[in-house]
Write a protein that holds these residues in place. Structure first.
Motif, mmCIF file in Angstrom:
data_model
loop_
_atom_site.group_PDB
_atom_site.id
_atom_site.type_symbol
_atom_site.label_atom_id
_atom_site.label_comp_id
_atom_site.label_asym_id
_atom_site.label_seq_id
_atom_site.Cartn_x
_atom_site.Cartn_y
_atom_site.Cartn_z
ATOM 1 N N ILE A 1 -13.245 -18.133 1.651
ATOM 2 C CA ILE A 1 -13.813 -17.069 2.481
ATOM 3 C C ILE A 1 -12.723 -16.523 3.399
ATOM 4 O O ILE A 1 -12.054 -17.298 4.099
ATOM 5 N N ILE A 2 -12.541 -15.215 3.388
ATOM 6 C CA ILE A 2 -11.624 -14.571 4.321
ATOM 7 C C ILE A 2 -12.436 -14.041 5.497
ATOM 8 O O ILE A 2 -13.371 -13.252 5.312
ATOM 9 N N ALA A 3 -12.093 -14.495 6.693
ATOM 10 C CA ALA A 3 -12.765 -14.069 7.923
ATOM 11 C C ALA A 3 -11.750 -13.329 8.773
ATOM 12 O O ALA A 3 -10.770 -13.915 9.240
ATOM 13 N N MET A 4 -11.968 -12.026 8.960
ATOM 14 C CA MET A 4 -10.971 -11.218 9.673
ATOM 15 C C MET A 4 -11.595 -9.929 10.180
ATOM 16 O O MET A 4 -12.681 -9.526 9.751
ATOM 17 N N GLU A 5 -10.896 -9.292 11.107
ATOM 18 C CA GLU A 5 -11.283 -7.942 11.511
ATOM 19 C C GLU A 5 -10.980 -6.998 10.350
ATOM 20 O O GLU A 5 -10.014 -7.187 9.612
ATOM 21 N N HIS A 6 -11.810 -5.986 10.195
ATOM 22 C CA HIS A 6 -11.758 -5.141 8.996
ATOM 23 C C HIS A 6 -10.453 -4.361 8.888
ATOM 24 O O HIS A 6 -9.938 -4.148 7.779
ATOM 25 N N THR A 7 -9.912 -3.913 10.012
ATOM 26 C CA THR A 7 -8.654 -3.160 10.020
ATOM 27 C C THR A 7 -7.721 -3.741 11.083
ATOM 28 O O THR A 7 -8.139 -4.537 11.921
ATOM 29 N N ALA A 8 -6.468 -3.342 11.033
ATOM 30 C CA ALA A 8 -5.480 -3.741 12.033
ATOM 31 C C ALA A 8 -4.929 -2.481 12.690
ATOM 32 O O ALA A 8 -4.169 -1.735 12.065
ATOM 33 N N LYS A 9 -5.366 -2.235 13.918
ATOM 34 C CA LYS A 9 -4.950 -1.023 14.644
ATOM 35 C C LYS A 9 -5.233 0.230 13.807
ATOM 36 O O LYS A 9 -4.451 1.175 13.776
ATOM 37 N N GLY A 10 -6.371 0.213 13.114
ATOM 38 C CA GLY A 10 -6.775 1.357 12.304
ATOM 39 C C GLY A 10 -6.213 1.378 10.900
ATOM 40 O O GLY A 10 -6.613 2.217 10.081
ATOM 41 N N ASN A 11 -5.315 0.446 10.582
ATOM 42 C CA ASN A 11 -4.716 0.399 9.247
ATOM 43 C C ASN A 11 -5.544 -0.481 8.317
ATOM 44 O O ASN A 11 -6.091 -1.502 8.732
ATOM 45 N N HIS A 12 -5.605 -0.093 7.057
ATOM 46 C CA HIS A 12 -6.372 -0.851 6.071
ATOM 47 C C HIS A 12 -5.816 -2.263 5.880
ATOM 48 O O HIS A 12 -4.600 -2.458 5.837
ATOM 49 N N LYS A 13 -6.719 -3.218 5.733
ATOM 50 C CA LYS A 13 -6.345 -4.593 5.383
ATOM 51 C C LYS A 13 -6.952 -5.000 4.041
ATOM 52 O O LYS A 13 -6.491 -5.940 3.414
ATOM 53 N N ILE A 14 -8.015 -4.297 3.630
ATOM 54 C CA ILE A 14 -8.639 -4.548 2.330
ATOM 55 C C ILE A 14 -8.150 -3.455 1.392
ATOM 56 O O ILE A 14 -8.556 -2.295 1.497
ATOM 57 N N LEU A 15 -7.255 -3.829 0.478
ATOM 58 C CA LEU A 15 -6.472 -2.854 -0.277
ATOM 59 C C LEU A 15 -6.788 -2.866 -1.769
ATOM 60 O O LEU A 15 -7.443 -3.762 -2.286
ATOM 61 N N LYS A 16 -6.274 -1.826 -2.440
ATOM 62 C CA LYS A 16 -6.312 -1.820 -3.902
ATOM 63 C C LYS A 16 -5.364 -2.896 -4.436
ATOM 64 O O LYS A 16 -5.662 -3.563 -5.427
ATOM 65 N N GLU A 17 -4.229 -3.047 -3.776
ATOM 66 C CA GLU A 17 -3.250 -4.057 -4.184
ATOM 67 C C GLU A 17 -2.444 -4.482 -2.956
ATOM 68 O O GLU A 17 -1.954 -3.639 -2.209
ATOM 69 N N CYS A 18 -2.325 -5.787 -2.764
ATOM 70 C CA CYS A 18 -1.561 -6.293 -1.623
ATOM 71 C C CYS A 18 -0.101 -5.856 -1.714
ATOM 72 O O CYS A 18 0.489 -5.848 -2.800
ATOM 73 N N LYS A 19 0.472 -5.520 -0.566
ATOM 74 C CA LYS A 19 1.875 -5.111 -0.513
ATOM 75 C C LYS A 19 2.773 -6.223 0.016
ATOM 76 O O LYS A 19 3.968 -6.246 -0.256
ATOM 77 N N LEU A 20 2.207 -7.130 0.788
ATOM 78 C CA LEU A 20 2.972 -8.226 1.361
ATOM 79 C C LEU A 20 3.078 -9.382 0.367
ATOM 80 O O LEU A 20 2.310 -9.454 -0.591
ATOM 81 N N PRO A 21 4.039 -10.309 0.589
ATOM 82 C CA PRO A 21 4.149 -11.481 -0.303
ATOM 83 C C PRO A 21 2.830 -12.252 -0.355
ATOM 84 O O PRO A 21 2.204 -12.503 0.676
ATOM 85 N N LEU A 22 2.412 -12.616 -1.567
ATOM 86 C CA LEU A 22 1.118 -13.259 -1.743
ATOM 87 C C LEU A 22 1.132 -14.729 -1.346
ATOM 88 O O LEU A 22 2.123 -15.424 -1.518
#
Length: 219
Positions: free
Chosen positions: A142-163
């Motif tokens: 389960i991922i528990a988090m705020e939906h965005t970070a300073k208005g930026n998307h966190k739930i993406l089509k594809e992760c950009k950061l190292p997995l």
């Protein structure tokens, strides 16, 4: 909305996913709050990767024991019957598939259930810790988090950061809704009545499929 209230709301909703008898590992940050909201009478065994099972709610102020801390270094309590052990046993529990649920935060998560939660290139990081083992070893993630970070998307089509791990996330719980990760993408199962479906989709880069049985989030 105040961020502390948002985090409390998310933690309370996550607690509803837990079942009597579950062995549960909570990641650092927001996930640690979940232990405060387990329904009375429910027996949930919280495991801390630094070496114990039987994690209790946060201690009262001025009643902290600096010798009893979770993996994030926060003072915690241990319930009657709690046990302590070394890291080898702790990770044997995790890697051996004995953790029913792990609750983690995320920098990014995508529609395939990929998770990035440990590194932003160019910034100093303490390391991955046990996150990779937990995501792969736990029966439910389960991922528990705020939906965005300073208005930026966190739930993406594809992760950009190292997995941290690929295709392992089962459920995403934010202040806006509850999203199930399936082979066919992301399904919005519950929605916070303070938001519209359009609000949630706008805050989500990945395309959401709206469940036919969409319900209101309740805590």
């Amino acid at each position: 909305m105040d961020r502390n209230i948002i985090k409390e709301f998310i933690a309370k909703r996550v607690a509803k996913e837990l079942k009597d008898g579950d062995v549960v590992n909570l990641g650092i940050g927001l996930p640690t709050m979940v232990a405060n909201y387990v329904p009375e009478g429910m027996n949930v065994l919280f495991q801390s990767e630094n070496g114990f099972i039987g994690l209790g709610p946060a201690p009262l102020e001025s009643n902290e024991d600096p010798n009893i801390v979770n993996a994030g270094g926060q003072c915690v309590t241990v319930l009657p019957g709690g046990v302590f052990f070394d890291s080898a046993i702790s990770f044997g529990i995790i890697r051996g598939g004995h953790v029913d649920v792990t609750v983690l935060g995320a920098l990014e998560v995508d529609e395939k259930g990929n998770l990035a939660n440990w590194m932003i290139p160019g910034k100093m990081v303490p390391g991955m810790g046990g996150a990779m083992d937990l995501v792969v070893g736990a029966k439910k993630v389960i991922i528990a988090m705020e939906h965005t970070a300073k208005g930026n998307h966190k739930i993406l089509k594809e992760c950009k950061l190292p997995l941290t791990a690929a295709n392992e996330v089962n459920l995403i719980i934010t202040e806006m809704g509850v999203i199930e990760v399936t082979q066919n993408g992301l399904f919005l199962m519950e929605i916070n009545p303070n938001f519209t479906i359009e609000d949630v989709q706008k805050a989500t880069e990945a395309e959401l499929t709206i469940s036919e049985s969409l319900t209101k989030m309740e805590i």
